[in-house]
Design an enzyme around this catalytic site. Structure first.
Site, mmCIF file in Angstrom:
data_model
loop_
_atom_site.group_PDB
_atom_site.id
_atom_site.type_symbol
_atom_site.label_atom_id
_atom_site.label_comp_id
_atom_site.label_asym_id
_atom_site.label_seq_id
_atom_site.Cartn_x
_atom_site.Cartn_y
_atom_site.Cartn_z
ATOM 1 N N CYS A 6 0.830 -1.208 0.000
ATOM 2 C CA CYS A 6 0.000 0.000 0.000
ATOM 3 C C CYS A 6 0.858 1.248 0.000
ATOM 4 O O CYS A 6 1.999 1.235 0.456
ATOM 5 C CB CYS A 6 -0.912 0.037 1.229
ATOM 6 S SG CYS A 6 -2.135 -1.281 1.284
ATOM 7 N N GLY A 32 0.862 -0.318 -4.984
ATOM 8 C CA GLY A 32 -0.427 -0.989 -4.978
ATOM 9 C C GLY A 32 -1.177 -0.745 -6.262
ATOM 10 O O GLY A 32 -1.413 0.408 -6.625
ATOM 11 N N ASN A 107 -1.100 1.748 5.613
ATOM 12 C CA ASN A 107 -0.065 0.908 5.006
ATOM 13 C C ASN A 107 0.532 0.045 6.107
ATOM 14 O O ASN A 107 1.090 0.561 7.074
ATOM 15 C CB ASN A 107 1.009 1.786 4.371
ATOM 16 C CG ASN A 107 2.222 1.013 3.860
ATOM 17 O OD1 ASN A 107 3.313 1.536 3.784
ATOM 18 N ND2 ASN A 107 2.030 -0.248 3.491
ATOM 19 N N GLY A 108 0.418 -1.255 5.958
ATOM 20 C CA GLY A 108 0.943 -2.175 6.962
ATOM 21 C C GLY A 108 -0.036 -3.294 7.231
ATOM 22 O O GLY A 108 -0.960 -3.548 6.451
ATOM 23 N N CYS A 243 11.399 -2.250 7.625
ATOM 24 C CA CYS A 243 11.330 -3.370 6.678
ATOM 25 C C CYS A 243 12.456 -3.257 5.652
ATOM 26 O O CYS A 243 12.491 -2.331 4.841
ATOM 27 C CB CYS A 243 9.982 -3.366 5.966
ATOM 28 S SG CYS A 243 9.850 -4.626 4.678
ATOM 29 N N TYR A 249 13.509 -4.002 -2.658
ATOM 30 C CA TYR A 249 12.587 -4.162 -3.779
ATOM 31 C C TYR A 249 11.491 -3.108 -3.858
ATOM 32 O O TYR A 249 11.239 -2.546 -4.906
ATOM 33 C CB TYR A 249 11.950 -5.552 -3.715
ATOM 34 C CG TYR A 249 10.855 -5.781 -4.735
ATOM 35 C CD1 TYR A 249 11.166 -6.114 -6.049
ATOM 36 C CD2 TYR A 249 9.514 -5.666 -4.397
ATOM 37 C CE1 TYR A 249 10.173 -6.315 -6.992
ATOM 38 C CE2 TYR A 249 8.513 -5.867 -5.332
ATOM 39 C CZ TYR A 249 8.842 -6.193 -6.628
ATOM 40 O OH TYR A 249 7.862 -6.383 -7.554
ATOM 41 N N SER A 290 13.542 -4.964 -11.468
ATOM 42 C CA SER A 290 13.919 -5.017 -10.058
ATOM 43 C C SER A 290 15.401 -5.287 -9.831
ATOM 44 O O SER A 290 15.937 -4.932 -8.790
ATOM 45 C CB SER A 290 13.088 -6.083 -9.335
ATOM 46 O OG SER A 290 13.235 -7.343 -9.953
ATOM 47 N N ASP A 353 16.509 -9.275 -7.524
ATOM 48 C CA ASP A 353 16.381 -8.876 -6.122
ATOM 49 C C ASP A 353 16.017 -10.025 -5.200
ATOM 50 O O ASP A 353 16.285 -9.970 -3.998
ATOM 51 C CB ASP A 353 15.322 -7.768 -5.986
ATOM 52 C CG ASP A 353 13.941 -8.265 -6.375
ATOM 53 O OD1 ASP A 353 13.189 -8.692 -5.487
ATOM 54 O OD2 ASP A 353 13.625 -8.232 -7.578
ATOM 55 N N CYS A 389 5.980 -13.071 5.811
ATOM 56 C CA CYS A 389 5.920 -11.769 6.467
ATOM 57 C C CYS A 389 4.504 -11.529 6.959
ATOM 58 O O CYS A 389 3.539 -11.778 6.231
ATOM 59 C CB CYS A 389 6.326 -10.661 5.492
ATOM 60 S SG CYS A 389 6.134 -9.004 6.185
ATOM 61 N N CYS A 442 11.922 -12.260 7.544
ATOM 62 C CA CYS A 442 11.681 -13.162 6.404
ATOM 63 C C CYS A 442 12.915 -13.999 6.079
ATOM 64 O O CYS A 442 12.822 -15.010 5.391
ATOM 65 C CB CYS A 442 11.219 -12.384 5.186
ATOM 66 S SG CYS A 442 12.269 -11.001 4.717
#
Length: 463
Positions: A6, A32, A107-108, A243, A249, A290, A353, A389, A442
């Site tokens: 997001c 998004g 966002n989250g 994060c 990425y 990427s 990536d 995640c 992750c």
């Protein structure tokens, strides 16, 4: 498959608030591509426009010039990590309580959503959506009785657990807040005398806005009238855990997030990979887009030529007609295609990536073999992703993550490579300024925020 999550944007006291919000969302479209929404407030009426699709598909001149009136606006672009892909789950989410109009853009991802939702429903709350952001609104309303808006929001923050960088529009107030770990980015800036907020600074660049600073972890910023007030959450201090995938990425390379220039970080990741795993080859190439910036760093450090031997079609949109089932790799071919003359007889280093499931990369490597590549060496600018995640990135469950279930050698054979190297965690952290400020869950399975079930994260849902 990695999916964007997001992006948020908000602006206070601007005559073209809706239009600037449109451009702020447009700059963050990479965050998004499922839905987009804008809400505005003119002092009396809150207006909204939301829809499924890309920003230019959802909004038109009628919305921006006539319908979305008001000098305060905020918007959201979404890829669902919690809640189904439906128009009713598109954000900003709106609610009304007594004389307050409330809109939220989040966002989250909260990790105790089900626990809170169950408790609120027992107390009589009725939910309209399946998104975790709505939980926040119900908590704010619950704590409004006898309290200020600011107090209610801060009390709600004590109940929720997880990652949240969010904007709230509550009548004449625009509120920005960030979870105590600072997992997701949130920037604060200024356009003339108007205050703006965005997930990434690339939104400010498009508007020629001045970057003031980041909203700090555990901070709430309230803009009302001519005042800007900062509050600290009444929560014990938590370690900062940004994060790391924002830098690997998700963020645009021209953005600054967590005080880092994304472009520079990715180049340094490539340079560290070359130091860890140099190989004799004819050239280095990225899997666009990427892998581009890490590939540049790898090539510069290794001294190998940098080439674009795979070309991406940038005009493949959401509405591209999907082929029949017997053409399963067609969607991959339409997005990226090799330059045949650059492949035959060549020893190639490919930089990307990440590897999530490995199936897409396998099909691309197979094509390069068919075109006569002599050697194919793969370099990955993040460590093996072995754990899902729970903080807002739609990684697969552990059962679908190839590195969670196979050794490096097995992955190498599955994809069909001459060699495979993932950057080490140590090498990755050399590419950032404050190595201890990043979440590496992750890769390591060490989650900074326990899931709602308490204790150990499970392999699928985290409870």
């Amino acid at each position: 498959m990695k999916r964007e999550y997001c992006g948020v944007f908000g602006i206070y006291n601007h005559p073209e608030a809706a239009r600037l919000t449109y451009f702020g969302l447009y700059a963050q479209q990479h965050r998004g591509q499922e839905s987009a929404g804008i809400v505005t407030w003119d002092g009396k009426i809150i207006r909204e426009e939301r829809g499924m699709g890309l920003v230019p598909e959802v909004f038109n001149e009628r919305h921006l010039g006539k319908e979305l009136k008001g000098s305060i606006a905020m918007g959201h672009v979404r890829y669902s990590t919690t809640g189904a892909s439906l128009i009713r789950n598109a954000q900003p989410f709106l609610a009304r309580y007594k004389n307050l109009h409330i809109a939220i853009a989040h966002n989250g991802n909260l990790v105790n959503t089900m626990e809170l939702r169950g408790r609120l429903e027992e107390e009589g709350s009725i939910f309209q959506t399946t998104i975790d952001s709505e939980v926040f609104v119900h908590l704010i309303v619950k704590y409004m009785n006898g309290n200020t808006v600011e107090d209610a929001v801060l009390r709600a923050c004590k109940d929720v657990k997880g990652a949240y960088s969010l904007l709230l529009l509550i009548n004449d107030k625009l509120i920005a807040l960030r979870d105590p770990h600072g997992i997701r980015p949130l920037q604060m800036g200024r356009v003339g005398s108007s205050h703006v907020f965005a997930s990434e600074t690339c939104a400010f660049d498009l508007l020629e806005a001045e970057l003031i600073r980041s909203v700090e972890p555990g901070e709430m910023v309230v803009v009302e009238g001519t005042s800007v007030t900062s509050y600290k959450m009444d929560i014990p201090p938590q370690p900062t855990k940004h994060c790391i995938f924002e830098l690997i990425y998700f963020a645009r390379p021209d953005s600054t997030v967590f005080g880092e220039t994304v472009y520079t970080c990715r180049k340094e990741m490539g340079r560290q990979m070359a130091l860890e795993s140099h190989v004799d080859a004819d050239y280095v190439m990225p899997f666009p887009d990427s892998g581009i910036y890490s590939a540049v760093g790898y090539a510069q450090q290794s001294g190998l030529p940098y080439e674009h031997a795979m070309i991406r079609n940038h005009y493949v949109g959401r509405t591209f007609i999907q082929p029949s089932q017997d053409m399963r790799d067609f969607s991959t071919r339409v997005k990226i295609n090799p330059v045949k003359e650059m492949i035959k007889g060549k020893r190639i280093v490919i930089v990307d990536d990440s590897i999530v499931r490995g199936t897409t990369i396998r099909s691309r490597v197979k094509k390069l073999r068919e075109l006569g590549a002599r050697e194919i060496h793969f370099r990955v600018s993040c460590p093996p992703i072995r754990f899902p995640c729970f903080y807002g990135i739609d990684f697969s469950s552990k059962g679908e993550l190839i590195a969670a279930n196979h050794t490096i050698e097995e992955i190498e054979r599955f994809i069909g490579l001459d060699s495979l190297h993932y950057i080490s965690i140590e090498g990755l952290l050399k590419a950032v300024k404050k190595p201890d400020h990043y979440c590496l869950a992750c890769f390591t399975g060490e989650y900074p925020i326990p899931c709602e079930g308490g204790g150990k994260m499970c392999t699928e849902c985290g409870c």
